[in-house]
Design a protein around this motif. Sequence first.
Motif, mmCIF file in Angstrom:
data_model
loop_
_atom_site.group_PDB
_atom_site.id
_atom_site.type_symbol
_atom_site.label_atom_id
_atom_site.label_comp_id
_atom_site.label_asym_id
_atom_site.label_seq_id
_atom_site.Cartn_x
_atom_site.Cartn_y
_atom_site.Cartn_z
ATOM 1 N N ASN B 41 70.332 89.119 54.344
ATOM 2 C CA ASN B 41 71.237 90.109 54.953
ATOM 3 C C ASN B 41 72.711 89.722 54.808
ATOM 4 N N ARG B 42 73.039 89.019 53.758
ATOM 5 C CA ARG B 42 74.431 88.633 53.504
ATOM 6 C C ARG B 42 74.823 89.017 52.080
ATOM 7 N N GLY B 43 76.131 89.018 51.849
ATOM 8 C CA GLY B 43 76.617 89.202 50.493
ATOM 9 C C GLY B 43 76.468 87.930 49.677
ATOM 10 N N LEU B 44 76.796 88.016 48.400
ATOM 11 C CA LEU B 44 76.695 86.851 47.522
ATOM 12 C C LEU B 44 77.859 85.901 47.771
ATOM 13 N N GLN B 45 77.542 84.605 47.683
ATOM 14 C CA GLN B 45 78.573 83.588 47.816
ATOM 15 C C GLN B 45 78.660 82.794 46.516
ATOM 16 N N PHE B 46 79.867 82.521 46.082
ATOM 17 C CA PHE B 46 80.102 81.765 44.855
ATOM 18 C C PHE B 46 79.705 80.315 45.052
ATOM 19 N N LEU B 47 78.979 79.763 44.055
ATOM 20 C CA LEU B 47 78.600 78.351 44.087
ATOM 21 C C LEU B 47 79.397 77.522 43.096
ATOM 22 N N LEU B 48 79.419 77.966 41.838
ATOM 23 C CA LEU B 48 80.119 77.212 40.813
ATOM 24 C C LEU B 48 80.281 78.069 39.568
ATOM 25 N N LYS B 49 81.125 77.577 38.656
ATOM 26 C CA LYS B 49 81.359 78.313 37.413
ATOM 27 C C LYS B 49 81.630 77.335 36.281
ATOM 28 N N TYR B 50 81.307 77.790 35.074
ATOM 29 C CA TYR B 50 81.679 77.080 33.849
ATOM 30 C C TYR B 50 82.557 78.012 33.021
ATOM 31 N N ILE B 51 83.751 77.512 32.701
ATOM 32 C CA ILE B 51 84.649 78.268 31.821
ATOM 33 C C ILE B 51 84.834 77.491 30.518
ATOM 34 N N THR B 52 85.181 76.231 30.656
ATOM 35 C CA THR B 52 85.362 75.366 29.506
ATOM 36 C C THR B 52 85.360 73.928 30.000
ATOM 37 N N GLY B 53 85.275 72.975 29.064
ATOM 38 C CA GLY B 53 85.374 71.582 29.481
ATOM 39 C C GLY B 53 84.037 70.898 29.611
#
Lengths: 116, 116
Positions: B41-53
């Motif tokens: 019953n909640r919205g999505l929460q950001f955990l992590l991301k990969y862009i480069t590196g």
Amino acid sequence: NAGVTQTPKFRVLKTGQSMTLLCAQDMNHEYMYWYRQDPGMGLRLIHYSVGEGTTAKGEVPDGYNVSRLKKQNFLLGLESAAPSQTSVYFCASSYSGGRSSYNEQFFGPGTRLTVL
Amino acid sequence: AQSVAQPEDQVNVAEGNPLTVKCTYSVSGNPYLFWYVQYPNRGLQFLLKYITGDNLVKGSYGFEAEFNKSQTSFHLKKPSALVSDSALYFCAVREDPLFGNEKLTFGTGTRLTIIP
């Protein structure tokens, strides 16, 4: 700082009725999005906006309209609701740091819509 | 067109054991990859991301993800699972912004259950 808020939280409509879902964000984000979430299908993009006064179609735009008259608000409208539009609707926003970067989306708590 | 696959609808792990939630993707050019978590019953929460590196990305709550370009994968991992990690996890991808695509594509989600 409320983040992304959505109203209403719940709504029940009859087939053919209309309604507007409101999304508001206080993070000065340029980009805003409307998704629907259905079991086993993940999130599907309905419409999105890359700035005030601009909107664009997503993956599943049929039956929905949107408006972005103010930077902080993004409205999703259903002109004639159908049972197939029963879903949980999420709004999200993000900051765009330019073409060479991308920032995560912040999501609202969702609106659970049932169309009878 | 960009796409994401989460091959497991459900993953069960004993508390204290390492966990892996799988994700593979398809995009043109360099991928921008994200993991989100959704509690009931909640919205999505950001955990992590990969862009480069660095191919190993560290995120919130002790989670990390490994980008593997040759296998087009971005699996989510945690060395020691907690009962509170039980939730629905979404992988998402977008193309390099240079292609002009502002949209995220989400996987269908993996329900992670940590067994006490």
